[in-house]
Design an enzyme around this catalytic site. Structure first.
Site, PDB file in Angstrom:
ATOM      1  N   LYS A   1       0.963  -1.136  -0.045  1.00  0.00           N
ATOM      2  CA  LYS A   1      -0.020   0.105  -0.006  1.00  0.00           C
ATOM      3  C   LYS A   1       0.868   1.233  -0.155  1.00  0.00           C
ATOM      4  O   LYS A   1       0.558   2.248  -0.789  1.00  0.00           O
ATOM      5  CB  LYS A   1      -0.962  -0.037   1.204  1.00  0.00           C
ATOM      6  CG  LYS A   1      -1.966  -1.051   1.269  1.00  0.00           C
ATOM      7  CD  LYS A   1      -2.957  -0.903   2.378  1.00  0.00           C
ATOM      8  CE  LYS A   1      -2.380  -0.771   3.779  1.00  0.00           C
ATOM      9  NZ  LYS A   1      -1.723  -2.061   4.495  1.00  0.00           N
TER      10      LYS A   1
ATOM     11  N   ARG B   1      -0.516  -8.365  13.494  1.00  0.00           N
ATOM     12  CA  ARG B   1      -1.118  -7.500  12.672  1.00  0.00           C
ATOM     13  C   ARG B   1      -1.941  -8.036  11.567  1.00  0.00           C
ATOM     14  O   ARG B   1      -2.917  -7.530  11.248  1.00  0.00           O
ATOM     15  CB  ARG B   1       0.028  -6.466  11.744  1.00  0.00           C
ATOM     16  CG  ARG B   1       0.524  -5.493  12.869  1.00  0.00           C
ATOM     17  CD  ARG B   1       1.897  -4.929  12.609  1.00  0.00           C
ATOM     18  NE  ARG B   1       1.947  -4.383  11.356  1.00  0.00           N
ATOM     19  CZ  ARG B   1       3.327  -4.497  10.563  1.00  0.00           C
ATOM     20  NH1 ARG B   1       4.460  -5.278  11.139  1.00  0.00           N
ATOM     21  NH2 ARG B   1       3.234  -4.000   9.399  1.00  0.00           N
TER      22      ARG B   1
ATOM     23  N   ARG C   1      -9.373   1.170   8.388  1.00  0.00           N
ATOM     24  CA  ARG C   1      -9.069   0.079   8.736  1.00  0.00           C
ATOM     25  C   ARG C   1     -10.146  -0.766   9.686  1.00  0.00           C
ATOM     26  O   ARG C   1     -10.175  -1.849  10.072  1.00  0.00           O
ATOM     27  CB  ARG C   1      -7.934  -0.008   9.690  1.00  0.00           C
ATOM     28  CG  ARG C   1      -6.608  -0.369   8.864  1.00  0.00           C
ATOM     29  CD  ARG C   1      -5.620  -0.416   9.883  1.00  0.00           C
ATOM     30  NE  ARG C   1      -4.341  -1.055   9.696  1.00  0.00           N
ATOM     31  CZ  ARG C   1      -3.223  -0.413   8.917  1.00  0.00           C
ATOM     32  NH1 ARG C   1      -3.373   0.870   8.711  1.00  0.00           N
ATOM     33  NH2 ARG C   1      -2.220  -1.107   8.765  1.00  0.00           N
TER      34      ARG C   1
ATOM     35  N   ARG D   1      11.720  -5.770   4.806  1.00  0.00           N
ATOM     36  CA  ARG D   1      11.418  -4.554   4.444  1.00  0.00           C
ATOM     37  C   ARG D   1      12.233  -3.392   5.124  1.00  0.00           C
ATOM     38  O   ARG D   1      12.907  -3.694   6.257  1.00  0.00           O
ATOM     39  CB  ARG D   1       9.763  -4.212   5.078  1.00  0.00           C
ATOM     40  CG  ARG D   1       9.582  -2.602   4.669  1.00  0.00           C
ATOM     41  CD  ARG D   1       8.005  -2.601   4.537  1.00  0.00           C
ATOM     42  NE  ARG D   1       7.380  -2.925   5.668  1.00  0.00           N
ATOM     43  CZ  ARG D   1       5.960  -2.871   5.803  1.00  0.00           C
ATOM     44  NH1 ARG D   1       5.174  -2.634   4.817  1.00  0.00           N
ATOM     45  NH2 ARG D   1       5.176  -3.485   7.018  1.00  0.00           N
TER      46      ARG D   1
ATOM     47  N   ARG E   1      11.383  -1.062  10.206  1.00  0.00           N
ATOM     48  CA  ARG E   1      10.373  -0.562  11.155  1.00  0.00           C
ATOM     49  C   ARG E   1      10.278  -1.258  12.288  1.00  0.00           C
ATOM     50  O   ARG E   1      10.463  -2.724  12.602  1.00  0.00           O
ATOM     51  CB  ARG E   1       9.082  -0.825  10.474  1.00  0.00           C
ATOM     52  CG  ARG E   1       8.643   0.232   9.398  1.00  0.00           C
ATOM     53  CD  ARG E   1       7.552   0.078   8.566  1.00  0.00           C
ATOM     54  NE  ARG E   1       6.245  -0.244   9.280  1.00  0.00           N
ATOM     55  CZ  ARG E   1       4.804  -0.246   8.859  1.00  0.00           C
ATOM     56  NH1 ARG E   1       4.708  -0.353   7.619  1.00  0.00           N
ATOM     57  NH2 ARG E   1       4.112  -0.948   9.579  1.00  0.00           N
TER      58      ARG E   1
HETATM   59  P1  AMP Z   1       0.817   0.781   8.609  1.00  0.00           P
HETATM   60  O1  AMP Z   1       1.977   1.636   8.198  1.00  0.00           O
HETATM   61  O2  AMP Z   1      -0.267   1.166   7.538  1.00  0.00           O
HETATM   62  O3  AMP Z   1       1.280  -0.702   8.432  1.00  0.00           O
HETATM   63  O4  AMP Z   1       0.308   0.989   9.886  1.00  0.00           O
HETATM   64  C1  AMP Z   1       1.227   0.672  10.932  1.00  0.00           C
HETATM   65  C2  AMP Z   1       0.516   0.855  12.308  1.00  0.00           C
HETATM   66  O5  AMP Z   1      -0.170   1.923  12.408  1.00  0.00           O
HETATM   67  C3  AMP Z   1      -0.744  -0.362  12.537  1.00  0.00           C
HETATM   68  O6  AMP Z   1      -0.004  -1.691  12.655  1.00  0.00           O
HETATM   69  C4  AMP Z   1      -1.545   0.164  13.401  1.00  0.00           C
HETATM   70  O7  AMP Z   1      -0.914   0.210  14.837  1.00  0.00           O
HETATM   71  C5  AMP Z   1      -1.307   1.684  13.191  1.00  0.00           C
HETATM   72  N1  AMP Z   1      -2.474   2.246  12.242  1.00  0.00           N
HETATM   73  C6  AMP Z   1      -2.197   2.596  11.031  1.00  0.00           C
HETATM   74  N2  AMP Z   1      -3.465   3.165  10.377  1.00  0.00           N
HETATM   75  C7  AMP Z   1      -4.457   2.720  11.290  1.00  0.00           C
HETATM   76  C8  AMP Z   1      -5.812   2.905  11.299  1.00  0.00           C
HETATM   77  N3  AMP Z   1      -6.343   3.336  10.277  1.00  0.00           N
HETATM   78  N4  AMP Z   1      -6.391   2.455  12.286  1.00  0.00           N
HETATM   79  C9  AMP Z   1      -5.931   1.828  13.518  1.00  0.00           C
HETATM   80  N5  AMP Z   1      -4.487   1.967  13.563  1.00  0.00           N
HETATM   81  C10 AMP Z   1      -3.704   2.253  12.508  1.00  0.00           C
END
Ligand code: AMP
Length: 222
Positions: free
Chosen positions: A13, A167, A88, A127, A156
């Site tokens: 994404k 996750r 989400r 990654r 990360r």
């Molecule tokens: P990502 O970079 O999209 O993989 O997001 C990393 C982490 O941020 C996720 O595992 C969640 O802990 C948090 N996070 C990101 N976007 C959301 C969302 N829309 N709702 C809740 N938690 C989020």
């Protein structure tokens, strides 16, 4: 145009979000990037609520909606947004519909990156990200520094095997129901199945643009 990117962690994404944002001249809004920035600053008022990111858990809907609502009002988001990692949950999707309706807009397109678990694990465990320009790489590319801005690449905090499983579980339980939510909505819904780890971001992007053309949602690519 307002685009929602759906897909589990590691589905690409972030990478597709930044490429497509440039191609369509819209803004890329990644809630994950916003939260990682907050985590760099312990005095940020939302820091305590955002710490769950490092455990692989979702931040609460209220906090996420607040951050997004605050973001999309900014002038740089006026031309359209590609949402990466948001919504989400169904509650977030409803909140987004309300935010956009208040601006006389709607979600026009949903891109669903359906990637097999083997490919996800391969990508996440290798990654590397550039904290400065947010670009994403894989260790197989052999970079130590970001080829675009020169900053050192890092892993990360939440890209470890234990957190990844948490996750993926969060995705299945809370985010996968959005597939049905959006397939019943007025947005054009495009799904891409990816089961080949050797497929590059460019390959995937070409397929996305082709499917957008076929669905009459691609007008101009930069
Ligand atoms: P990502 O970079 O999209 O993989 O997001 C990393 C982490 O941020 C996720 O595992 C969640 O802990 C948090 N996070 C990101 N976007 C959301 C969302 N829309 N709702 C809740 N938690 C989020």
């Amino acid at each position: 145009m307002y685009v929602v990117l759906l897909g589990p962690p590691g589905s690409g994404k972030g990478t597709q979000g930044s490429i497509i944002a440039e191609q369509l001249r819209i803004s890329h809004l990644s809630t994950g990037d916003l939260f990682r920035e907050i985590l760099q600053n312990p005095s940020h008022p939302l820091y305590p609520q955002v710490q769950v990111v490092d455990e692989g858990k979702l931040v609460s809907d209220d906090v996420v909606n607040l951050v997004v609502e605050d973001g999309i009002r900014k002038p740089e988001y006026r031309n359209g947004v590609i949402f990466d990692g948001y919504p989400r949950t169904i509650a977030q999707a409803r909140a987004l519909d309300c935010m956009l309706a208040a601006m006389d807009k709607k979600v026009d397109l949903v891109l669903d990156l359906d990637v097999t678990q083997d490919v996800l694990l391969f990508r996440i465990l290798g990654r590397q990200v550039c904290p400065k320009c947010k670009k994403v790489f894989h260790e197989r590319q052999g970079f130590k520094n970001c080829p675009d801005c020169g900053g050192p690449l890092v892993r990360r905090n939440d890209d470890n095997e234990e957190t990844i499983l948490q996750r993926l579980e969060e995705y299945r339980k809370k985010t996968a129901p959005l597939q049905e939510y959006y397939s019943k909505s007025k947005a054009v819904y495009i799904k891409l199945y990816i089961d080949d780890a050797s497929k590059t971001a460019e390959d995937v992007n070409k397929e996305i643009l082709e499917l957008m053309k076929q669905n009459n949602v691609l007008y101009e690519v930069v």
